[in-house]
Design a protein around this motif. Structure first.
Motif, PDB file in Angstrom:
ATOM      1  N   CYS A  80       0.880  -1.167   0.000  1.00  0.00           N
ATOM      2  CA  CYS A  80       0.000   0.000   0.000  1.00  0.00           C
ATOM      3  C   CYS A  80       0.918   1.217   0.000  1.00  0.00           C
ATOM      4  O   CYS A  80       1.530   1.539   1.014  1.00  0.00           O
ATOM      5  CB  CYS A  80      -0.912  -0.015   1.219  1.00  0.00           C
ATOM      6  N   ASN A  81       1.045   1.874  -1.167  1.00  0.00           N
ATOM      7  CA  ASN A  81       1.968   2.993  -1.312  1.00  0.00           C
ATOM      8  C   ASN A  81       1.223   4.252  -1.703  1.00  0.00           C
ATOM      9  O   ASN A  81       0.326   4.199  -2.544  1.00  0.00           O
ATOM     10  CB  ASN A  81       3.007   2.698  -2.409  1.00  0.00           C
ATOM     11  N   GLU A  82       1.618   5.368  -1.115  1.00  0.00           N
ATOM     12  CA  GLU A  82       1.070   6.646  -1.541  1.00  0.00           C
ATOM     13  C   GLU A  82       1.854   7.129  -2.749  1.00  0.00           C
ATOM     14  O   GLU A  82       3.077   7.026  -2.792  1.00  0.00           O
ATOM     15  CB  GLU A  82       1.156   7.676  -0.413  1.00  0.00           C
ATOM     16  N   ILE A  83       1.150   7.632  -3.758  1.00  0.00           N
ATOM     17  CA  ILE A  83       1.783   8.105  -4.986  1.00  0.00           C
ATOM     18  C   ILE A  83       1.940   9.612  -4.909  1.00  0.00           C
ATOM     19  O   ILE A  83       0.972  10.336  -4.668  1.00  0.00           O
ATOM     20  CB  ILE A  83       0.941   7.713  -6.216  1.00  0.00           C
ATOM     21  N   PHE A  84       3.178  10.073  -5.094  1.00  0.00           N
ATOM     22  CA  PHE A  84       3.479  11.503  -5.077  1.00  0.00           C
ATOM     23  C   PHE A  84       3.851  11.952  -6.486  1.00  0.00           C
ATOM     24  O   PHE A  84       4.389  11.176  -7.267  1.00  0.00           O
ATOM     25  CB  PHE A  84       4.655  11.797  -4.131  1.00  0.00           C
ATOM     26  N   GLU A  85       3.581  13.197  -6.797  1.00  0.00           N
ATOM     27  CA  GLU A  85       3.916  13.731  -8.112  1.00  0.00           C
ATOM     28  C   GLU A  85       5.336  14.274  -8.094  1.00  0.00           C
ATOM     29  O   GLU A  85       5.778  14.840  -7.105  1.00  0.00           O
ATOM     30  CB  GLU A  85       2.931  14.821  -8.497  1.00  0.00           C
ATOM     31  N   GLU A  86       6.040  14.102  -9.219  1.00  0.00           N
ATOM     32  CA  GLU A  86       7.428  14.536  -9.289  1.00  0.00           C
ATOM     33  C   GLU A  86       7.545  16.049  -9.425  1.00  0.00           C
ATOM     34  O   GLU A  86       8.319  16.685  -8.734  1.00  0.00           O
ATOM     35  CB  GLU A  86       8.129  13.856 -10.464  1.00  0.00           C
ATOM     36  N   ASP A  87       6.776  16.643 -10.354  1.00  0.00           N
ATOM     37  CA  ASP A  87       6.907  18.077 -10.619  1.00  0.00           C
ATOM     38  C   ASP A  87       5.569  18.756 -10.369  1.00  0.00           C
ATOM     39  O   ASP A  87       4.634  18.584 -11.139  1.00  0.00           O
ATOM     40  CB  ASP A  87       7.350  18.306 -12.065  1.00  0.00           C
ATOM     41  N   ASP A 115      -4.932  22.592 -12.365  1.00  0.00           N
ATOM     42  CA  ASP A 115      -4.232  22.591 -11.085  1.00  0.00           C
ATOM     43  C   ASP A 115      -2.772  22.192 -11.320  1.00  0.00           C
ATOM     44  O   ASP A 115      -2.406  21.771 -12.409  1.00  0.00           O
ATOM     45  CB  ASP A 115      -4.896  21.599 -10.116  1.00  0.00           C
ATOM     46  N   THR A 116      -1.967  22.317 -10.263  1.00  0.00           N
ATOM     47  CA  THR A 116      -0.559  21.941 -10.370  1.00  0.00           C
ATOM     48  C   THR A 116      -0.351  20.445 -10.136  1.00  0.00           C
ATOM     49  O   THR A 116       0.650  19.895 -10.575  1.00  0.00           O
ATOM     50  CB  THR A 116       0.300  22.724  -9.360  1.00  0.00           C
ATOM     51  N   THR A 117      -1.273  19.781  -9.435  1.00  0.00           N
ATOM     52  CA  THR A 117      -1.143  18.347  -9.174  1.00  0.00           C
ATOM     53  C   THR A 117      -2.466  17.638  -9.451  1.00  0.00           C
ATOM     54  O   THR A 117      -3.539  18.255  -9.425  1.00  0.00           O
ATOM     55  CB  THR A 117      -0.754  18.069  -7.706  1.00  0.00           C
ATOM     56  N   LEU A 118      -2.378  16.352  -9.672  1.00  0.00           N
ATOM     57  CA  LEU A 118      -3.575  15.546  -9.879  1.00  0.00           C
ATOM     58  C   LEU A 118      -4.396  15.476  -8.599  1.00  0.00           C
ATOM     59  O   LEU A 118      -5.624  15.503  -8.629  1.00  0.00           O
ATOM     60  CB  LEU A 118      -3.176  14.148 -10.350  1.00  0.00           C
ATOM     61  N   ASN A 119      -3.716  15.416  -7.442  1.00  0.00           N
ATOM     62  CA  ASN A 119      -4.433  15.403  -6.168  1.00  0.00           C
ATOM     63  C   ASN A 119      -5.232  16.689  -5.979  1.00  0.00           C
ATOM     64  O   ASN A 119      -6.337  16.665  -5.453  1.00  0.00           O
ATOM     65  CB  ASN A 119      -3.457  15.237  -5.004  1.00  0.00           C
ATOM     66  N   GLY A 120      -4.676  17.814  -6.409  1.00  0.00           N
ATOM     67  CA  GLY A 120      -5.393  19.083  -6.317  1.00  0.00           C
ATOM     68  C   GLY A 120      -6.621  19.100  -7.208  1.00  0.00           C
ATOM     69  O   GLY A 120      -7.684  19.611  -6.826  1.00  0.00           O
ATOM     70  N   ALA A 121      -6.512  18.519  -8.403  1.00  0.00           N
ATOM     71  CA  ALA A 121      -7.650  18.451  -9.320  1.00  0.00           C
ATOM     72  C   ALA A 121      -8.749  17.550  -8.760  1.00  0.00           C
ATOM     73  O   ALA A 121      -9.940  17.875  -8.844  1.00  0.00           O
ATOM     74  CB  ALA A 121      -7.191  17.953 -10.679  1.00  0.00           C
ATOM     75  N   VAL A 122      -8.361  16.423  -8.168  1.00  0.00           N
ATOM     76  CA  VAL A 122      -9.345  15.515  -7.574  1.00  0.00           C
ATOM     77  C   VAL A 122     -10.018  16.180  -6.380  1.00  0.00           C
ATOM     78  O   VAL A 122     -11.230  16.044  -6.179  1.00  0.00           O
ATOM     79  CB  VAL A 122      -8.677  14.175  -7.174  1.00  0.00           C
TER      80      VAL A 122
END
Length: 129
Positions: A80-87, A115-122
């Motif tokens: 179970c890994n959290e996915i982080f964005e590189e840039d 948004d700057t990240t996919l997490n921000g868009a979600v």
């Protein structure tokens, strides 16, 4: 004075961390428990958004029971890994397909968020719904 958590956090709802996101992307890998008949069962990987790793694993078992004949009692989680964005410095457009249930039935929806990240868009999508 003691600091009291916001009402949503007190009831087990999503918590907004300082400078962070409520929803995080997780990758979960699991399988059926090995048996003598099947010593190396097929691995299943899912990516999902959740407020924490415990809820992500719970969602994994919910979808596994729907898709396959594997439930938590006779399965195991490998990773179970959290996915982080590189840039996260450039603004991008993200398109999200969503299927949701309302009072009038099930709906499919496609919407784009900037948004700057996919997490921000979600998170924007969840805040909007």
């Amino acid at each position: 004075l003691a600091h009291s958590p916001p009402p949503s956090a007190a009831m087990g709802g999503p918590r907004k961390t300082a400078g962070g996101f409520k929803y995080h992307q997780y990758q979960i890998v699991g399988r059926h428990t090995p048996t003598e008949a099947e010593p190396s069962p097929k691995l299943y990987r899912m990516k999902m958004w959740s407020t924490d790793a415990v809820r992500a694993r719970s969602k994994f078992w919910y979808f596994m029971s729907m898709l396959t004949k594997v439930k938590k009692a006779n399965g195991q989680i490998i990773a179970c890994n959290e996915i982080f964005e590189e840039d996260a410095s450039t603004v991008q457009n993200y398109g999200i397909w969503v299927r949701f249930t309302s009072r009038s039935g099930e709906h499919n929806m496609y919407k784009e968020y900037r948004d700057t990240t996919l997490n921000g868009a979600v998170e924007q999508m969840y805040d909007e719904m």
